[in-house]
Design an enzyme around this catalytic site. Structure first.
Site, PDB file in Angstrom:
ATOM      1  N   ASP A 128      -7.098  -2.796   3.918  1.00 25.86           N
ATOM      2  CA  ASP A 128      -6.110  -3.795   3.511  1.00 25.86           C
ATOM      3  C   ASP A 128      -6.400  -5.171   4.098  1.00 25.86           C
ATOM      4  O   ASP A 128      -5.809  -6.168   3.656  1.00 25.86           O
ATOM      5  CB  ASP A 128      -4.705  -3.368   3.967  1.00 25.86           C
ATOM      6  N   ASP A 143      -1.595  -1.282   6.149  1.00 28.51           N
ATOM      7  CA  ASP A 143      -1.794  -0.843   7.533  1.00 28.51           C
ATOM      8  C   ASP A 143      -3.222  -0.427   7.840  1.00 28.51           C
ATOM      9  O   ASP A 143      -3.522  -0.010   8.955  1.00 28.51           O
ATOM     10  CB  ASP A 143      -0.860   0.328   7.855  1.00 28.51           C
ATOM     11  N   ASP A 173       0.868  -1.170   0.000  1.00 29.56           N
ATOM     12  CA  ASP A 173       0.000   0.000   0.000  1.00 29.56           C
ATOM     13  C   ASP A 173       0.909   1.226   0.000  1.00 29.56           C
ATOM     14  O   ASP A 173       2.125   1.115   0.219  1.00 29.56           O
ATOM     15  CB  ASP A 173      -0.885  -0.050   1.251  1.00 29.56           C
TER      16      ASP A 173
END
Length: 752
Positions: free
Chosen positions: A645, A641, A442
């Site tokens: 996700d 995080d 990410d």
């Protein structure tokens, strides 16, 4: 009707109140409380901790599926159960103390018996008078007292229908001792085939030496095993014992850490440890977080920053508000995760489990065939040779090394990883990490700081900067997203009075919606604007220009009309480039997938040298990307995080959560990086490679040891050398095999 307790029949002892039904019972308790509160000696097995705290869970290092609330021995392998999480002030292992006591008290007797059996006959033909009786008297305490734990465990293994190493040791020692006792008491019972030089040989020295060597091996093994829990004990030792609380009247007091509650205001003076997890409310100082994150550089903390319990305040004074206490603090969670990972089962252990399941029965059968084979077909005295070799087979083939091969490696590796700020959820994650060839990352909070700073506002025609910022900050009050926090902080910095949302809805990955002051507000990316039916193209050029500079852009709409856009910049972490270079060097393919706009994502990816980029992806898109790569034969790791996700983290072969992110992400992941530093991924992969290599070494040694030892003990080399493997040598080899496996596993604590 409820009857009140009689205060005349209560006794206060050690901070607790005990109630009694009669004065007589109360007087007996008062006279000697310990006699009633301490478990009877017979109830405490070696290795038990009588004063272990309530709620302690005991488990087996070799069989983590065995869990119970009382100490004892493993019903599968007979090994003494250990506390799942060791006590910081834990006394020396009672089993180690017990075995050492038995070993040293009986060692002189073993030495004398061995000298009598193996040396005297060389100088005195036929031995000294009553030699067999002297050996019987000297060896009996060794076998029946020092070796008693082996017999009880062997009997338990048969009763539980789970033959193990103690079955073999018990059979071997009992056979040698019982045969020798019979040969001493009733030698006339034995046929001529059992006689050598006119007498029936005795093997008291073999029985005694096997017991002493097994005790020595257990002592060395217990000492080595205790080192595998050193990592957890060091983590437990980090926890501060007291905290300095600021009372509402401004006075300060030192209180035990267990008395800290959520919401308490605490002062952290220079040199002191942060008592619990919380947020800084006053002051500025640099905190040393290396004990939890492995990162040696102190981190500056200011009002609004989060602090982790057990980190050290190096310079200035801080005031903090407690947010997480007790078993929910970061340190407690780390201890629990390390303990859970250490006791988990590695997939590689399955082969050893299958072998061990049949091993003892096969060894017993081999020992019987050895005895019969030598007896019927061996040279004279054939039955004597058969008996000696059968005992040697039973002793040398103990499968302890096989059972310890992977658990010890896992325990050492997870402890080492914890000191580097890497938390593995289980052994499978350690074993599987080395196979990863594709890493999806990410952007926000993973590649970047995750603490975005407000950049600028661009209003649509007919609106002002303040119109856009006020509406955006008002709706974002209900969001925990870092981008939202940056917008709210900027509005408060400008002293704006925010409106309370009448409703709020977070559309994970694309933005937020709600009602503010009677207006329908939507704040997010182009995907959200499309859903809302808002024409966002009026400011498309301005948005694209901002994204090309690496800023994240959010569109704001009110009542389905575009109001403006807000740009927030999130700087790339200083360690990201180094981490990516290290990962690429190991052959990993790095892919970026972010909810931010594609232009912003490409700008960041270009700076970092990431060739494959996906922008404006929703949680389902990330999940689909993982699935697509896996269908292509890739072994995928996902690092993220946020809540968005979590599905992809759970689906990936190895999910990696940043410790600076959400609990949902960490709960979905297989690995957590406490610091949220991508360099931890490279470290974790290197440790995975080293651990699997170590496990393979241990399993190879254990299999090779048994594959070679059993034939030698059965007398394979006798036709070539004329020598047999003594049961004494077999006992020494058996003891050292387990110690060798553990010692090799402990090398992982020094992996760099």
């Amino acid at each position: 009707m409820k009857v009140a307790a009689d205060p005349q029949k209560e006794v206060q002892h050690a901070g607790q109140t005990y109630h009694f039904c009669s004065a007589k019972c109360m007087d007996k308790f008062r006279a000697d409380p310990k006699a009633y509160l301490t478990p009877k000696a017979a109830d405490v097995t070696p290795g038990a901790v009588p004063d272990a705290p309530a709620g302690t869970i005991y488990t087996c290092p070799m069989h983590p599926e065995i869990r119970q609330t009382q100490p004892g021995n493993c019903p599968i392998c007979g090994m003494t159960l250990e506390a799942l999480i060791p006590e910081l002030e834990e006394k020396e292992n009672p089993e180690l103390v017990d075995f050492r006591h038995r070993f040293w008290w009986t060692l002189p007797l073993t030495v004398v018996v061995t000298v009598l059996a193996m040396v005297v006959h060389r100088f005195v033909h036929g031995g000294i008078p009553y030699q067999n009786w002297i050996e019987l008297v000297l060896s009996t305490p060794v076998v029946l007292w020092a070796g008693w734990p082996f017999f009880t465990r062997g009997i338990e293994s048969i009763r539980n229908r789970s033959p193990n190493m103690w079955t073999l040791i018990g059979l071997g020692v009992f056979a040698a001792y019982a045969f020798s006792v019979a040969a001493t008491l009733v030698p006339g019972w034995f046929p001529e085939a059992f006689r050598q030089d006119g007498r029936v040989g005795v093997y008291f020295e073999a029985a005694a030496v096997i017991v002493s060597l097994t005790l020595l091996g257990q002592i060395l093994e217990l000492k080595a095993r205790s080192q595998t829990s050193a990592a957890i004990k060091s983590l437990l030792g980090l926890s501060p014992k007291t905290a300095r609380r600021i009372r509402p009247d401004g006075a300060e007091e030192d209180i035990p850490i267990t008395h800290v509650h959520i919401g308490d205001i605490l002062r952290i003076r220079p040199g002191e440890k942060v008592p619990v997890d919380g947020i800084v409310t006053e002051g500025e100082s640099a905190l040393d977080e290396s004990m939890l994150t492995g990162e040696p550089i102190p981190v500056t903390k200011r009002p609004g920053d989060k602090v982790i319990g057990a980190t050290i305040n190096s310079s200035g004074s801080l005031v903090m508000k407690a947010q997480v206490v007790g078993s929910q603090t970061m340190l407690s969670q780390i201890v629990q995760m390390v303990a859970q990972a250490q006791r988990s089962r590695a997939p590689m252990q399955r082969l050893a489990d299958v072998v061990a399941g049949y091993f003892v029965s096969i060894v017993a059968a081999i020992a019987l065939l050895t005895f019969l084979g030598w007896g019927f077909f061996g040279p004279e005295p054939s039955w004597v040779y058969g008996f000696v070799n059968a005992v040697a087979v039973l002793i040398i083939a103990c499968p302890c090394a096989l059972g310890l091969a992977t658990p010890m490696s896992i325990m050492a590796a997870t402890g080492r990883a914890a000191t580097q700020g890497i938390l593995f959820r289980d052994a499978a994650a350690i074993e599987g990490f080395r196979k990863v060839d594709t890493l999806i990352v990410d952007k926000t909070g993973t590649l970047t700081e995750g603490r975005p700073a407000f950049d600028r506002v661009i209003p649509a025609p007919g609106f002002t900067d303040d119109d856009v910022l006020l509406a955006a900050a008002s709706i974002d009050q209900g969001s925990e997203h870092p981008l939202a926090q940056a917008i709210v902080d900027e509005a408060r910095r400008r002293n704006m009075t925010l409106h309370k949302p009448e409703s709020f809805e977070s559309s994970s990955g694309i933005g937020v919606r709600g009602i503010v002051s009677g207006h329908s507000i939507a704040l997010g990316n182009t995907a959200l604007m499309e859903i809302e039916g808002v024409d966002w193209r009026v400011l498309a050029d301005e948005a694209e220009s901002l994204r090309s500079e690496g800023a994240s852009v959010m569109y704001l709409a009110a009542d389905k009309n575009l109001v403006g856009l807000i740009a927030v910049s999130d700087p790339i972490k200083a360690t990201t480039q180094e981490a990516l270079d290290s990962l690429k060097h190991t052959g990993l393919t790095v892919v970026m997938a972010t909810g931010d706009g594609l232009t912003t994502a490409r700008s960041v990816a270009k700076k970092l040298g990431i060739p494959e980029v996906y922008g404006e992806v929703k949680p389902q898109d990330k999940l689909d990307l993982v699935t697509k790569l896996q269908s292509q034969g890739k072994v995928v790791a996902m690092a993220g995080d946020g809540i968005n996700d979590a599905p992809a983290l759970a689906k990936s072969n190895v999910g990696i959560a940043m410790g600076t992110g959400t609990d949902v992400a960490m709960n979905s992941a297989h690995v957590t990086l406490v610091k949220g530093d991508l360099r931890g991924i490279a470290r974790a992969r290197e440790l995975s490679v080293a651990t699997v290599r170590n496990m393979r070494q241990n399993l190879t040694f254990a299999f090779f040891y048994n594959a070679l030892g059993i034939p030698l003990a059965a007398g394979l080399l006798y036709p070539f050398t004329g020598q047999l493997l003594s049961p004494i040598i077999a006992a020494l080899a058996m003891s050292l095999s387990s110690v060798s496996v553990i010692t090799n596993a402990l090398r992982l604590r020094g992996v760099k």
